[in-house]
Design an enzyme around this catalytic site. Structure first.
Site, mmCIF file in Angstrom:
data_model
loop_
_atom_site.group_PDB
_atom_site.id
_atom_site.type_symbol
_atom_site.label_atom_id
_atom_site.label_comp_id
_atom_site.label_asym_id
_atom_site.label_seq_id
_atom_site.Cartn_x
_atom_site.Cartn_y
_atom_site.Cartn_z
ATOM 1 N N GLU A 142 15.291 27.894 -30.691
ATOM 2 C CA GLU A 142 14.070 28.513 -30.146
ATOM 3 C C GLU A 142 13.468 27.485 -29.203
ATOM 4 O OE1 GLU A 142 12.882 31.482 -30.578
ATOM 5 O OE2 GLU A 142 14.087 32.161 -32.275
ATOM 6 N N GLU B 263 15.449 20.340 -23.387
ATOM 7 C CA GLU B 263 16.374 19.199 -23.306
ATOM 8 C C GLU B 263 16.807 18.755 -24.705
ATOM 9 O OE1 GLU B 263 17.905 18.377 -20.606
ATOM 10 O OE2 GLU B 263 16.668 19.870 -19.596
ATOM 11 N N THR B 264 15.887 18.750 -25.654
ATOM 12 C CA THR B 264 16.274 18.387 -27.024
ATOM 13 C C THR B 264 17.229 19.436 -27.576
ATOM 14 O OG1 THR B 264 13.968 17.675 -27.233
ATOM 15 C CG2 THR B 264 15.340 17.476 -29.180
ATOM 16 N N GLY B 265 16.967 20.699 -27.264
ATOM 17 C CA GLY B 265 17.834 21.787 -27.721
ATOM 18 C C GLY B 265 19.273 21.601 -27.239
ATOM 19 N N LYS C 122 13.025 19.072 -41.260
ATOM 20 C CA LYS C 122 12.498 17.896 -40.545
ATOM 21 C C LYS C 122 11.426 18.356 -39.564
ATOM 22 C CE LYS C 122 12.906 15.631 -36.886
ATOM 23 N NZ LYS C 122 11.488 15.204 -36.749
ATOM 24 N N GLU D 104 7.533 14.537 -36.068
ATOM 25 C CA GLU D 104 6.987 13.284 -36.609
ATOM 26 C C GLU D 104 5.481 13.181 -36.378
ATOM 27 O OE1 GLU D 104 9.249 13.744 -34.344
ATOM 28 O OE2 GLU D 104 9.203 12.313 -32.677
ATOM 29 N N GLY E 64 11.835 21.592 -27.466
ATOM 30 C CA GLY E 64 12.006 21.634 -26.019
ATOM 31 C C GLY E 64 13.455 21.879 -25.598
HETATM 32 P P1 NAD Z 1 10.762 18.357 -29.032
HETATM 33 O O1 NAD Z 1 12.015 18.944 -28.541
HETATM 34 O O2 NAD Z 1 10.314 17.047 -28.494
HETATM 35 O O3 NAD Z 1 10.826 18.125 -30.615
HETATM 36 C C1 NAD Z 1 11.095 19.194 -31.503
HETATM 37 C C2 NAD Z 1 11.678 18.615 -32.779
HETATM 38 O O4 NAD Z 1 12.944 18.058 -32.472
HETATM 39 C C3 NAD Z 1 10.850 17.499 -33.408
HETATM 40 O O5 NAD Z 1 10.916 17.614 -34.814
HETATM 41 C C4 NAD Z 1 11.584 16.244 -32.962
HETATM 42 O O6 NAD Z 1 11.409 15.145 -33.810
HETATM 43 C C5 NAD Z 1 13.025 16.748 -33.011
HETATM 44 N N1 NAD Z 1 13.984 15.978 -32.215
HETATM 45 C C6 NAD Z 1 13.763 15.159 -31.153
HETATM 46 N N2 NAD Z 1 14.927 14.638 -30.719
HETATM 47 C C7 NAD Z 1 15.905 15.143 -31.509
HETATM 48 C C8 NAD Z 1 17.323 14.995 -31.559
HETATM 49 N N3 NAD Z 1 17.971 14.215 -30.703
HETATM 50 N N4 NAD Z 1 18.006 15.663 -32.495
HETATM 51 C C9 NAD Z 1 17.381 16.480 -33.363
HETATM 52 N N5 NAD Z 1 16.039 16.663 -33.374
HETATM 53 C C10 NAD Z 1 15.314 15.990 -32.464
HETATM 54 O O7 NAD Z 1 9.661 19.475 -28.860
HETATM 55 P P2 NAD Z 1 8.121 19.383 -29.153
HETATM 56 O O8 NAD Z 1 7.513 18.544 -28.075
HETATM 57 O O9 NAD Z 1 7.881 18.997 -30.575
HETATM 58 O O10 NAD Z 1 7.690 20.916 -29.001
HETATM 59 C C11 NAD Z 1 7.407 21.476 -27.793
HETATM 60 C C12 NAD Z 1 8.528 22.373 -27.336
HETATM 61 O O11 NAD Z 1 8.864 23.312 -28.346
HETATM 62 C C13 NAD Z 1 8.150 23.194 -26.138
HETATM 63 O O12 NAD Z 1 9.172 23.180 -25.169
HETATM 64 C C14 NAD Z 1 7.969 24.587 -26.695
HETATM 65 O O13 NAD Z 1 8.135 25.608 -25.747
HETATM 66 C C15 NAD Z 1 8.968 24.620 -27.780
HETATM 67 N N6 NAD Z 1 8.636 25.644 -28.789
HETATM 68 C C16 NAD Z 1 9.356 26.813 -28.800
HETATM 69 C C17 NAD Z 1 9.046 27.816 -29.702
HETATM 70 C C18 NAD Z 1 9.811 29.124 -29.734
HETATM 71 O O14 NAD Z 1 9.603 29.907 -30.645
HETATM 72 N N7 NAD Z 1 10.684 29.390 -28.786
HETATM 73 C C19 NAD Z 1 7.990 27.621 -30.602
HETATM 74 C C20 NAD Z 1 7.280 26.430 -30.557
HETATM 75 C C21 NAD Z 1 7.614 25.447 -29.636
#
Ligand code: NAD
Length: 487
Positions: free
Chosen positions: A248, A229-231, A173, A176, A227
């Site tokens: 990650e 918080e999502t993690g 996934k 979006e 991110g």
């Molecule tokens: P995000 O957490 O908003 O979204 C990441 C993914 O999670 C998207 O596919 C989103 O649709 C999905 N998602 C959202 N809510 C969810 C839920 N409740 N359950 C499951 N999946 C859900 O992050 P973003 O804005 O797309 O990316 C930016 C973040 O990613 C930054 O914090 C960045 O540091 C991090 N990031 C980390 C690495 C790494 O290797 N550590 C690499 C790239 C990005």
């Protein structure tokens, strides 16, 4: 619209929903894709489960799985330019940058194609000649792979390639906001011979289908990049069924510059560290921690150079970096800067959103920062650099570690001993000495502390998708005699 890939076929969303994808650099329509609902997500999970439990995929040889990856890499290479343009349009990043990303993605696929066959279990010497004991590795099962928008294809390959090498089945996934190259990647995998049901693609908002994917008892593992918080939410959702979870997450990455560093190299790389891809890099060097004696001259030149960075769209040859991903993200970055100034930081350059079209924000530098400030602790994920100073090596290390994140950091010095001491003392998953940003697929990537759990890339990146099983055989069994026989 038929961009969901379920059980070997392209289809639309059950509810017929679609989403428009816009280019962040000029807000023009890039395309329209299917938007899955939870029922679609469940169908994808069922397909992956059936393909795994059906048995024959996990018993394919690792060589065959490697060949599928090799063929996929070759197809991607043939279409590199097409992939790069699609990535640029979805993310707004410069075409030249997207080309690097696609080349890196191909390298990753090839790495896992070759790593798989080198991986084997081990015989255990128990000291007892009648015991045969071995540890073998088996695929974890059905993996849900969730990726962000900043490096869409790259993040997908970091997960999909080891999952296939390990013999897992998966549901991918992507974000979006940036689905295009994941659709193309799935087509390349299929053209390369990935069997029906092994790889499935679901597009849509995480808020709508994320919990369905992460909570399902039919899923064995979730690998998530995004991110913090999502993690946390993913981890909580997966906890109910004790799934394996790999995370990650973000970073607030220190770039520590000593007075004895190569000044020009440190200065130039301090710019790249934070302003590459307009700071939308998890490992962005967003905290400059600089020895006090060179602070004034270093920062003066840094600010001058930052002011000259040219922003522009993917195909603008004059541009040096691109737009932020969305208007919402640009507003968040601006609020972060405003709050930083309110808590005492000095605005040295940037700090005002640029009028559209496109979601541009200028390189921004905040001076006079201390670790207690939120702008130093929290991730902006935009082109915002904070500056702190130190006078001793111990102070530099303490500042570099004073963060709840632990993804990456760098140290700049020409003193080899000091470089090693500081690199060893920094609690981050990657530490660069006299460099910033490079990574190789052979070396693990991941975070200490709240930057994540587990590792991608390298041998540990494959191990994430494997379970270790101990098989213990007694070749000459006898009664154990532990309990007395009934008389
Ligand atoms: P995000 O957490 O908003 O979204 C990441 C993914 O999670 C998207 O596919 C989103 O649709 C999905 N998602 C959202 N809510 C969810 C839920 N409740 N359950 C499951 N999946 C859900 O992050 P973003 O804005 O797309 O990316 C930016 C973040 O990613 C930054 O914090 C960045 O540091 C991090 N990031 C980390 C690495 C790494 O290797 N550590 C690499 C790239 C990005």
């Amino acid at each position: 619209m038929s961009e969901l890939f379920i059980n070997g076929g392209w289809e639309g969303a059950t509810g017929g929903a679609v989403r428009e994808i816009n280019c962040p650099a000029d807000e023009t329509l890039v395309g329209t894709v299917a938007e899955a609902d939870p029922a679609d997500a469940l169908r994808a999970i069922h397909a992956a489960r059936a393909a795994f439990d059906g048995g024959w995929w996990k018993t394919t040889s690792v060589i065959e799985r490697g060949q599928i990856l090799e063929r996929t890499a070759a197809l991607m290479q043939d279409r590199l330019e097409e992939f790069a343009r699609a990535e640029s349009l979805d993310t707004g990043k410069r075409l030249v940058e997207a080309r690097y990303d696609i080349a890196d993605s191909i390298r990753c696929v090839r790495y896992f194609a070759q790593l798989g066959p080198t991986f084997s279990g081990r015989r255990v010497d128990t000291g007892d000649p009648k015991i045969e004991s071995r540890v073998q590795y088996e695929p974890v099962g059905v993996a849900v792979l969730i990726t962000p928008w900043n490096y869409p294809l790259l993040q997908a390959t970091w997960k999909v390639a080891p999952a296939i090498a390990a013999g897992c089945t998966f549901v991918l996934k992507p974000s979006e906001l940036t689905p295009s190259t994941s659709i193309m990647f799935m087509q390349a995998l299929t053209d390369a011979g990935l069997p029906a049901g092994v790889g499935n693609l679901i597009l849509g908002a995480g808020s709508a289908i994320g919990d369905t994917l992460t909570a399902s008892p039919k899923v064995d593992m979730v690998s998530f990049t995004g991110g913090l918080e999502t993690g946390k939410r993913v981890m909580i959702s997966a906890a109910a069924t004790i799934k394996k979870v790999a995370l990650e997450l973000g970073g607030k990455n220190p770039n520590v510059v000593f007075a004895d560093a190569n000044f020009d190299a440190a200065l130039d790389n301090a710019l790249t560290a934070i302003f590459l891809h307009s700071g939308q890099v998890c490992s962005a060097g967003s905290r400059l921690i600089i020895e006090e004696s060179i602070h004034d001259s270093f920062v003066e030149q840094l600010v001058e150079r930052a002011k000259q960075i040219r922003l522009g769209g993917p195909f603008d040859d004059n541009a040096e970096t691109g737009a932020l991903i969305s208007a919402q993200h640009r507003d968040k970055v601006h609020a972060f800067v405003t709050a930083g100034i309110a808590e005492g930081a000095t605005l040295l350059c940037g700090g005002q959103p640029i009028d559209g079209p496109g979601y541009f924000y200028p390189p921004t530098i905040l001076g006079n920062c201390t670790t207690t400030m939120r702008c130093v602790q929290d991730e902006s994920f935009g082109p915002v650099l904070t500056i702190e100073t130190f006078t001793t090596e111990e102070q530099a290390v303490a500042l570099g570690n004073d963060t709840y994140y632990g993804l990456a950091g760098a140290v700049w010095t020409q003193d080899a001993g000091k470089a090693q001491r500081v690199a060893n003392a920094l609690r981050h998953g990657t530490v660069w000495i006299n460099d910033f940003h490079p990574y190789v697929p052979q070396a693990e990537w991941g975070g200490f502390k709240q930057s994540g759990i587990g590792r991608e890339l390298g041998p540990n990146g494959l191990l994430e998708y494997l379970e270790a099983k101990h098989v213990y055989q007694n070749t000459d069994p006898e009664p154990s005699g532990w309990f007395s026989l009934a008389t």
